[in-house]
Design a protein around this motif. Structure first.
Motif, PDB file in Angstrom:
ATOM      1  N   LYS A 137      -7.883  -2.241  -3.723  1.00 35.39           N
ATOM      2  CA  LYS A 137      -8.349  -0.894  -3.422  1.00 35.39           C
ATOM      3  C   LYS A 137      -7.222   0.076  -3.733  1.00 35.39           C
ATOM      4  CE  LYS A 137     -12.296  -2.339  -1.716  1.00 35.39           C
ATOM      5  NZ  LYS A 137     -13.581  -2.093  -2.437  1.00 35.39           N
ATOM      6  N   LEU A 138      -7.509   1.035  -4.612  1.00 27.27           N
ATOM      7  CA  LEU A 138      -6.492   1.999  -5.018  1.00 27.27           C
ATOM      8  C   LEU A 138      -6.625   3.292  -4.226  1.00 27.27           C
ATOM      9  CD1 LEU A 138      -6.797  -0.036  -7.446  1.00 27.27           C
ATOM     10  CD2 LEU A 138      -6.007   1.831  -8.896  1.00 27.27           C
ATOM     11  N   GLU A 139      -5.509   3.881  -3.883  1.00 27.14           N
ATOM     12  CA  GLU A 139      -5.510   5.153  -3.147  1.00 27.14           C
ATOM     13  C   GLU A 139      -5.418   6.330  -4.115  1.00 27.14           C
ATOM     14  OE1 GLU A 139      -2.391   5.043  -0.294  1.00 27.14           O
ATOM     15  OE2 GLU A 139      -3.459   3.665   1.035  1.00 27.14           O
TER      16      GLU A 139
ATOM     17  N   ARG B 159       0.828  -1.208   0.000  1.00 28.25           N
ATOM     18  CA  ARG B 159       0.000   0.000   0.000  1.00 28.25           C
ATOM     19  C   ARG B 159       0.864   1.261   0.000  1.00 28.25           C
ATOM     20  NH1 ARG B 159      -1.260   3.372   3.807  1.00 28.25           N
ATOM     21  NH2 ARG B 159      -0.416   2.010   5.424  1.00 28.25           N
ATOM     22  N   LYS B 160       1.916   1.264   0.795  1.00 29.37           N
ATOM     23  CA  LYS B 160       2.755   2.453   0.913  1.00 29.37           C
ATOM     24  C   LYS B 160       3.534   2.730  -0.366  1.00 29.37           C
ATOM     25  CE  LYS B 160       3.343   2.015   5.927  1.00 29.37           C
ATOM     26  NZ  LYS B 160       4.301   1.720   7.031  1.00 29.37           N
TER      27      LYS B 160
ATOM     28  N   PHE C  26       6.126  -5.507  -7.296  1.00 25.50           N
ATOM     29  CA  PHE C  26       5.956  -6.464  -6.206  1.00 25.50           C
ATOM     30  C   PHE C  26       5.621  -7.828  -6.791  1.00 25.50           C
ATOM     31  CE2 PHE C  26       6.039  -2.993  -3.360  1.00 25.50           C
ATOM     32  CZ  PHE C  26       6.088  -3.481  -2.057  1.00 25.50           C
ATOM     33  N   TRP C  27       6.258  -8.848  -6.223  1.00 21.81           N
ATOM     34  CA  TRP C  27       5.997 -10.235  -6.606  1.00 21.81           C
ATOM     35  C   TRP C  27       5.762 -11.026  -5.325  1.00 21.81           C
ATOM     36  CZ3 TRP C  27      10.361 -14.019  -8.480  1.00 21.81           C
ATOM     37  CH2 TRP C  27       9.815 -15.295  -8.692  1.00 21.81           C
ATOM     38  N   MET C  28       4.560 -11.591  -5.207  1.00 28.49           N
ATOM     39  CA  MET C  28       4.205 -12.410  -4.048  1.00 28.49           C
ATOM     40  C   MET C  28       3.852 -13.802  -4.527  1.00 28.49           C
ATOM     41  SD  MET C  28       2.026  -9.301  -2.463  1.00 28.49           S
ATOM     42  CE  MET C  28       1.854  -8.717  -4.138  1.00 28.49           C
TER      43      MET C  28
END
Length: 325
Positions: free
Chosen positions: A323-325, A167-168, A190-192
């Motif tokens: 959810k986008l900020e 998110r940050k 990001f890769w999860m």
């Protein structure tokens, strides 16, 4: 006309009708049961073994888009109406098909258990049943799919991965199961991944400028170029292979929304160029005008010896929580 079918359906309607002036208290309904994408078909045996059953199988057991091998939309189980009692009514998804004195299709919600999605199709002849099934299958499947996505998300929410960095850094949050771990993270990627018995499921998050996807007519080509360039550069592959979109099969592309924002949804198969590796992917390119970008969120599976429908379904359910900020 077969009177026994009319009697059975009349009993069904008597128990399920919501328009008889009596409001049912659904708070007392039992919890529904069943595996994800398991569909109970309630239909007389002779109809199931004829053209009506064939129409049901053609629609509700059709191959899922974007998988390397054919797997059905739903795992279906058939039972005759007289067996649809007691615990059997607790299945989360059901389709009830019967001959009757009228032609009608009804989509039901939480009739016998909760959450539950169902549909009732009745007609005065087998030919009309087939016509109603073919005409309404897409709408019913959409209802079933949405219900199962919510159920998959409910199960995921029981144990979530703690990941404030996504998110940050990327300005997006998702409900990701705690079984996932961060395999790679930078200020733009990001890769999860989650380890399976034989393979992995994976989630990618990155962004590109809005100008990278120009219009609907070229969107699928633009998305393929984006994912191939990002994947080949940022995903580590042995023996200098490249993680790219398989070019033997054209991906499927749809318009949808993520967090109320326009998105392209692309489903297809990936491969590692020069190696015997591949699998399915689902990719959302979310138009984020506030931040002048397309946010790319993707889920892909590598599980060479496993069925992949439900693995990809879980990834789709996760990506839809974005959810986008």
């Amino acid at each position: 006309m077969r009177p026994i079918y009319i009697v059975l359906f009349s009993l069904f309607v008597a128990f399920t009708s919501c328009n008889d002036g009596i409001k049912r208290d659904k708070s007392l309904l039992p919890d529904s049961v069943g595996n994800i994408n398991a569909l109970q078909i309630v239909i007389p045996n002779d109809l199931w073994n004829g053209i009506v059953g064939e129409a049901i199988r053609n629609n509700f057991a059709a191959p899922v888009d974007g998988l390397p091998q054919d797997e059905p939309l739903f795992s279906i189980n058939q039972m005759p109406p007289e067996a649809f009692t007691g615990f059997a009514r607790s299945n989360r998804l059901f389709l009830y098909v019967v001959l009757s004195e009228e032609d009608r299709v009804t989509v039901a919600k939480d009739e016998y258990a909760k959450p539950q999605a169902g549909a009732v199709i009745k007609a005065t002849s087998e030919e009309k049943l087939v016509a109603l099934i073919d005409k309404n299958a897409a709408k019913i499947i959409e209802s079933f799919h949405a219900s199962e996505i919510k159920e998959r998300q409910r199960r995921t929410a029981i144990s979530l991965m703690k990941n404030d960095s996504l998110r940050k850094v990327m300005g997006v949050s998702m409900q990701i199961p705690s079984a996932y771990r961060i395999a790679k993270a930078t200020d733009s990627f990001f890769w999860m991944r989650k380890d399976l018995k034989d393979g992995t499921t994976n989630i990618l998050v990155y962004e590109v400028p809005l100008t990278m996807i120009t219009n609907d007519s070229t969107a699928v080509g633009d998305i393929i170029k984006i994912r191939d360039s990002i994947g080949s550069k940022l995903l580590p592959v042995e023996d200098e292979g490249q993680f790219i979109t398989e070019d033997a099969y054209a991906p499927y592309i749809f318009k949808t929304e993520i967090d109320g924002k326009f998105a392209y949804k692309t489903k297809g198969t990936w491969e590692v160029k020069g190696a015997w590796m591949g699998g399915p992917f689902i990719n959302y390119a979310v138009r984020d005008e506030k931040n002048n970008r397309y946010l790319i969120i993707e889920g892909f599976t590598y599980a060479p010896s496993a069925a992949k429908r439900d693995l990809q379904f879980e990834l789709e359910s996760i990506l839809n929580t974005a959810k986008l900020e």
